[in-house]
Design an enzyme around this catalytic site. Sequence first.
Site, PDB file in Angstrom:
ATOM      1  N   GLY A 199      39.366 -20.777  43.935  1.00 23.76           N
ATOM      2  CA  GLY A 199      40.105 -19.794  45.113  1.00 23.76           C
ATOM      3  C   GLY A 199      40.360 -19.171  46.118  1.00 23.76           C
TER       4      GLY A 199
ATOM      5  N   SER B 133      50.424 -23.490  29.489  1.00 19.41           N
ATOM      6  CA  SER B 133      50.421 -25.097  30.126  1.00 19.41           C
ATOM      7  C   SER B 133      50.917 -25.281  29.092  1.00 19.41           C
ATOM      8  CB  SER B 133      48.794 -25.796  30.367  1.00 19.41           C
ATOM      9  OG  SER B 133      49.425 -26.497  31.040  1.00 19.41           O
TER      10      SER B 133
ATOM     11  N   TYR C 101      41.204 -28.656  28.254  1.00 20.30           N
ATOM     12  CA  TYR C 101      42.835 -27.696  28.635  1.00 20.30           C
ATOM     13  C   TYR C 101      43.378 -26.952  27.879  1.00 20.30           C
ATOM     14  CZ  TYR C 101      45.416 -25.814  32.290  1.00 20.30           C
ATOM     15  OH  TYR C 101      46.105 -25.607  33.154  1.00 20.30           O
TER      16      TYR C 101
ATOM     17  N   LYS D   2      43.824 -23.143  26.857  1.00 21.04           N
ATOM     18  CA  LYS D   2      44.828 -22.625  26.703  1.00 21.04           C
ATOM     19  C   LYS D   2      45.948 -21.521  25.404  1.00 21.04           C
ATOM     20  CE  LYS D   2      45.818 -22.126  31.543  1.00 21.04           C
ATOM     21  NZ  LYS D   2      44.915 -20.881  32.142  1.00 21.04           N
TER      22      LYS D   2
END
Length: 323
Positions: free
Chosen positions: A36, A112, A136, A140
């Site tokens: 971030g 996602s 990934y 999730k």
Amino acid sequence: MKILVTGGCGYIGSATARWLHRRGVEVSVIDDLSEGHRRAWDGALAELDLLDRDACHRWLADQHFDGVIHFAARCYVGESVQQPVRYWRANVVPLIHLTEVLEGVPIVFSSSCATYGFPRTPTLAEDHPQQPVNPYGATKLAAERLLNDRDAAGLGRFAALRYFNAAGASADGRHGEHHDPETHLIPLAIRAALGQGSPLTVFGTDWDTPDGSCIRDYIHVDDLASAHYRALEHLLEGGESDVWNLGTGRGSSVIEVIETVGRLCGTPVPHEIGPRREGDPQTLVANADKARRDLGWEPAYRELAALVETAVRWHKQQPAGYA
Ligand code: UFG
């Protein structure tokens, strides 16, 4: 109402934190700033690594939150294939540390469409089988299951929001997408057109689609932010745990994106045709009827051009992003 936003200096996290703040919600942001950007969020920030269990528990012990929106995660599909253990740790362990302490607190979770794997139907609804094809997506899905088990045990409700392709920037051009490295189509195409980056490589034009390129459902980051607000409201009003897709329901091909970016930048996107990228599904388009029905959510950006225009403005105003 006091809400904790983890990963609130990231792309979607900061858009959501700003959206809540503008609606009078007291927002606390945690971010370790590994991905971030400090400039993405003007408010108070606890710079904290959620993988540090003691630090996380110590910090939470002094706080009371009515709800949590959990974004903090790593988000590169390709990197997750190369570094699966890192992804399992980064995308599952922080949620464990949070839920160990926040018993009973409702959680909105950043999930996602990667949890579905390769589509079996032209559009994906929430009941499509979940068989992720990369780490990934697997992480999730694991986090969704944790939340499901926590809910079943009466330890707290959740809303899992399965995003399709997040894109776009704030309408005033002050906040937008800045990943390092950048791998996403729209920012790469804009940077190529504006001479800020190298020519784009199109990952295959031999797919079974009208123009041969892959199709995605691009959803504006502020529409994702508004959906998080709606999901939070749902939980705070006592609504049940559930999952919702977030997309427009309209697919755009890579070639359509390139043409749209070229038109809005006033100069064609320099590009070449390359081979397919490993792991890319041909088409990913949401059936997001459930979010409309249950949450009363409507995406404001329905046309690709309106979304891309906001991203072009951001890249013109902030050529170096948040750097
Ligand atoms: N693409 C190119 N050239 C590039 C980059 C992308 O042709 O240089 C193509 C891709 O092949 C794909 C489309 O543009 O067809 C979009 O690619 P992105 O990399 O922008 O996004 P993905 O669809 O790969 O990934 C997104 C999110 C992930 C999420 C995933 C779900 O970035 O976080 O959707 O599958 F997990």
